[in-house]
Design a protein around this motif. Structure first.
Motif, PDB file in Angstrom:
ATOM      1  N   ALA A  71       0.823  -1.221   0.000  1.00 50.54           N
ATOM      2  CA  ALA A  71       0.000   0.000   0.000  1.00 50.54           C
ATOM      3  C   ALA A  71       0.855   1.268   0.000  1.00 50.54           C
ATOM      4  O   ALA A  71       0.548   2.214  -0.738  1.00 50.54           O
ATOM      5  CB  ALA A  71      -0.980  -0.002   1.172  1.00 50.54           C
ATOM      6  N   PRO A  72       1.941   1.347   0.775  1.00 47.64           N
ATOM      7  CA  PRO A  72       2.774   2.551   0.711  1.00 47.64           C
ATOM      8  C   PRO A  72       3.445   2.743  -0.651  1.00 47.64           C
ATOM      9  O   PRO A  72       3.612   3.872  -1.108  1.00 47.64           O
ATOM     10  CB  PRO A  72       3.823   2.336   1.804  1.00 47.64           C
ATOM     11  N   VAL A  73       3.805   1.654  -1.295  1.00 50.12           N
ATOM     12  CA  VAL A  73       4.406   1.741  -2.631  1.00 50.12           C
ATOM     13  C   VAL A  73       3.391   2.330  -3.605  1.00 50.12           C
ATOM     14  O   VAL A  73       3.715   3.234  -4.393  1.00 50.12           O
ATOM     15  CB  VAL A  73       4.884   0.350  -3.113  1.00 50.12           C
ATOM     16  N   VAL A  74       2.161   1.840  -3.529  1.00 49.68           N
ATOM     17  CA  VAL A  74       1.091   2.359  -4.396  1.00 49.68           C
ATOM     18  C   VAL A  74       0.820   3.823  -4.082  1.00 49.68           C
ATOM     19  O   VAL A  74       0.658   4.647  -4.988  1.00 49.68           O
ATOM     20  CB  VAL A  74      -0.190   1.504  -4.238  1.00 49.68           C
ATOM     21  N   ALA A  75       0.784   4.180  -2.785  1.00 51.69           N
ATOM     22  CA  ALA A  75       0.529   5.568  -2.392  1.00 51.69           C
ATOM     23  C   ALA A  75       1.622   6.494  -2.907  1.00 51.69           C
ATOM     24  O   ALA A  75       1.333   7.565  -3.454  1.00 51.69           O
ATOM     25  CB  ALA A  75       0.424   5.671  -0.866  1.00 51.69           C
ATOM     26  N   CYS A  76       2.874   6.091  -2.766  1.00 54.15           N
ATOM     27  CA  CYS A  76       3.985   6.921  -3.239  1.00 54.15           C
ATOM     28  C   CYS A  76       3.937   7.085  -4.753  1.00 54.15           C
ATOM     29  O   CYS A  76       4.139   8.189  -5.269  1.00 54.15           O
ATOM     30  CB  CYS A  76       5.321   6.314  -2.820  1.00 54.15           C
ATOM     31  N   ALA A  78       1.293   6.902  -6.622  1.00 56.30           N
ATOM     32  CA  ALA A  78       0.128   7.737  -6.940  1.00 56.30           C
ATOM     33  C   ALA A  78       0.427   9.210  -6.684  1.00 56.30           C
ATOM     34  O   ALA A  78       0.022  10.077  -7.469  1.00 56.30           O
ATOM     35  CB  ALA A  78      -1.073   7.286  -6.122  1.00 56.30           C
ATOM     36  N   PHE A  79       1.127   9.512  -5.583  1.00 56.39           N
ATOM     37  CA  PHE A  79       1.492  10.900  -5.322  1.00 56.39           C
ATOM     38  C   PHE A  79       2.429  11.412  -6.415  1.00 56.39           C
ATOM     39  O   PHE A  79       2.281  12.529  -6.886  1.00 56.39           O
ATOM     40  CB  PHE A  79       2.162  11.043  -3.948  1.00 56.39           C
ATOM     41  N   TYR A  80       3.369  10.594  -6.810  1.00 63.40           N
ATOM     42  CA  TYR A  80       4.322  10.980  -7.850  1.00 63.40           C
ATOM     43  C   TYR A  80       3.612  11.207  -9.189  1.00 63.40           C
ATOM     44  O   TYR A  80       3.928  12.147  -9.911  1.00 63.40           O
ATOM     45  CB  TYR A  80       5.402   9.914  -7.988  1.00 63.40           C
ATOM     46  N   LEU A  81       2.642  10.341  -9.507  1.00 66.19           N
ATOM     47  CA  LEU A  81       1.934  10.434 -10.782  1.00 66.19           C
ATOM     48  C   LEU A  81       0.733  11.369 -10.749  1.00 66.19           C
ATOM     49  O   LEU A  81       0.109  11.613 -11.777  1.00 66.19           O
ATOM     50  CB  LEU A  81       1.480   9.030 -11.221  1.00 66.19           C
ATOM     51  N   GLY A  82       0.384  11.866  -9.561  1.00 62.52           N
ATOM     52  CA  GLY A  82      -0.732  12.797  -9.429  1.00 62.52           C
ATOM     53  C   GLY A  82      -2.103  12.146  -9.504  1.00 62.52           C
ATOM     54  O   GLY A  82      -3.070  12.791  -9.906  1.00 62.52           O
ATOM     55  N   ARG A  83      -2.215  10.913  -9.122  1.00 62.38           N
ATOM     56  CA  ARG A  83      -3.505  10.194  -9.142  1.00 62.38           C
ATOM     57  C   ARG A  83      -4.200  10.377  -7.799  1.00 62.38           C
ATOM     58  O   ARG A  83      -3.957   9.649  -6.848  1.00 62.38           O
ATOM     59  CB  ARG A  83      -3.298   8.707  -9.419  1.00 62.38           C
ATOM     60  N   ARG A  84      -5.078  11.364  -7.701  1.00 64.31           N
ATOM     61  CA  ARG A  84      -5.699  11.739  -6.427  1.00 64.31           C
ATOM     62  C   ARG A  84      -6.528  10.608  -5.806  1.00 64.31           C
ATOM     63  O   ARG A  84      -6.455  10.358  -4.620  1.00 64.31           O
ATOM     64  CB  ARG A  84      -6.586  12.978  -6.607  1.00 64.31           C
ATOM     65  N   ARG A  85      -7.348   9.955  -6.601  1.00 66.66           N
ATOM     66  CA  ARG A  85      -8.212   8.898  -6.062  1.00 66.66           C
ATOM     67  C   ARG A  85      -7.383   7.726  -5.526  1.00 66.66           C
ATOM     68  O   ARG A  85      -7.657   7.193  -4.460  1.00 66.66           O
ATOM     69  CB  ARG A  85      -9.188   8.411  -7.127  1.00 66.66           C
ATOM     70  N   GLN A  87      -4.347   7.927  -4.485  1.00 63.00           N
ATOM     71  CA  GLN A  87      -3.684   8.440  -3.279  1.00 63.00           C
ATOM     72  C   GLN A  87      -4.577   8.256  -2.065  1.00 63.00           C
ATOM     73  O   GLN A  87      -4.138   7.776  -1.018  1.00 63.00           O
ATOM     74  CB  GLN A  87      -3.389   9.941  -3.416  1.00 63.00           C
ATOM     75  N   ARG A  88      -5.831   8.648  -2.208  1.00 55.75           N
ATOM     76  CA  ARG A  88      -6.769   8.557  -1.083  1.00 55.75           C
ATOM     77  C   ARG A  88      -7.008   7.113  -0.651  1.00 55.75           C
ATOM     78  O   ARG A  88      -7.032   6.812   0.534  1.00 55.75           O
ATOM     79  CB  ARG A  88      -8.093   9.229  -1.455  1.00 55.75           C
ATOM     80  N   VAL A  89      -7.198   6.238  -1.611  1.00 51.38           N
ATOM     81  CA  VAL A  89      -7.460   4.828  -1.284  1.00 51.38           C
ATOM     82  C   VAL A  89      -6.255   4.198  -0.605  1.00 51.38           C
ATOM     83  O   VAL A  89      -6.377   3.555   0.436  1.00 51.38           O
ATOM     84  CB  VAL A  89      -7.858   4.028  -2.549  1.00 51.38           C
ATOM     85  N   ALA A  90      -5.073   4.394  -1.163  1.00 52.53           N
ATOM     86  CA  ALA A  90      -3.869   3.802  -0.578  1.00 52.53           C
ATOM     87  C   ALA A  90      -3.570   4.398   0.795  1.00 52.53           C
ATOM     88  O   ALA A  90      -3.249   3.672   1.742  1.00 52.53           O
ATOM     89  CB  ALA A  90      -2.674   3.991  -1.513  1.00 52.53           C
ATOM     90  N   SER A  91      -3.703   5.715   0.933  1.00 48.74           N
ATOM     91  CA  SER A  91      -3.451   6.351   2.228  1.00 48.74           C
ATOM     92  C   SER A  91      -4.468   5.903   3.270  1.00 48.74           C
ATOM     93  O   SER A  91      -4.119   5.652   4.423  1.00 48.74           O
ATOM     94  CB  SER A  91      -3.486   7.873   2.081  1.00 48.74           C
ATOM     95  N   SER A  92      -5.728   5.790   2.870  1.00 55.56           N
ATOM     96  CA  SER A  92      -6.762   5.320   3.797  1.00 55.56           C
ATOM     97  C   SER A  92      -6.495   3.884   4.228  1.00 55.56           C
ATOM     98  O   SER A  92      -6.702   3.527   5.393  1.00 55.56           O
ATOM     99  CB  SER A  92      -8.142   5.399   3.150  1.00 55.56           C
ATOM    100  N   THR A  93      -6.022   3.070   3.317  1.00 59.43           N
ATOM    101  CA  THR A  93      -5.703   1.677   3.637  1.00 59.43           C
ATOM    102  C   THR A  93      -4.592   1.617   4.688  1.00 59.43           C
ATOM    103  O   THR A  93      -4.664   0.849   5.633  1.00 59.43           O
ATOM    104  CB  THR A  93      -5.279   0.914   2.374  1.00 59.43           C
ATOM    105  N   ILE A  94      -3.580   2.464   4.519  1.00 62.54           N
ATOM    106  CA  ILE A  94      -2.483   2.508   5.487  1.00 62.54           C
ATOM    107  C   ILE A  94      -3.006   2.931   6.854  1.00 62.54           C
ATOM    108  O   ILE A  94      -2.664   2.335   7.875  1.00 62.54           O
ATOM    109  CB  ILE A  94      -1.374   3.465   5.006  1.00 62.54           C
ATOM    110  N   ILE A  95      -3.854   3.943   6.873  1.00 56.79           N
ATOM    111  CA  ILE A  95      -4.412   4.431   8.142  1.00 56.79           C
ATOM    112  C   ILE A  95      -5.281   3.355   8.794  1.00 56.79           C
ATOM    113  O   ILE A  95      -5.215   3.132  10.001  1.00 56.79           O
ATOM    114  CB  ILE A  95      -5.216   5.719   7.920  1.00 56.79           C
ATOM    115  N   LEU A  96      -6.091   2.659   8.005  1.00 56.65           N
ATOM    116  CA  LEU A  96      -6.977   1.634   8.550  1.00 56.65           C
ATOM    117  C   LEU A  96      -6.221   0.436   9.119  1.00 56.65           C
ATOM    118  O   LEU A  96      -6.764  -0.299   9.954  1.00 56.65           O
ATOM    119  CB  LEU A  96      -7.974   1.163   7.492  1.00 56.65           C
TER     120      LEU A  96
END
Length: 99
Positions: A71-76, A78-85, A87-96
């Protein structure tokens, strides 16, 4: 500093997920059921445990190390590529993972 923080986040979660996958006692396998112990300590954990049931917790135990590692790899990415949705899903998964 932004990249250093993301690098640290990536390393912490990837290393933790990898350690769980390589556990010699196989605590994070279907038979090990290590997640059950974690879910007994918080209200959210107890609620999740009751919703999933014993079998669901055992299957989730297998999935958690992979989510923790990737999940952190996907989040990073997504942030690099500018994929907002994403980013939110991966970051939420990490938080959960810590709810």
């Amino acid at each position: 500093t932004f990249m250093l923080r993301w690098g640290q986040l990536l390393w912490i979660y990837w290393d933790a997920g990898r350690a769980k996958l390589r556990d010699p006692q196989r605590g994070w396998s279907f038979e090990g059921n290590a997640l059950d112990a974690y879910l007994r300590h918080t209200f959210v954990g107890e609620t999740t445990r009751s919703l999933l049931g014993d079998r669901g917790v055992r299957y989730a135990t297998i999935v958690v190390p992979y989510v923790e590692a990737f999940a952190p790899v996907v989040a990073c990415a997504a942030f690099y590529l500018g994929r907002r949705r994403v980013q939110r899903v991966a970051s939420s998964t990490i938080i959960l993972l810590h709810a």
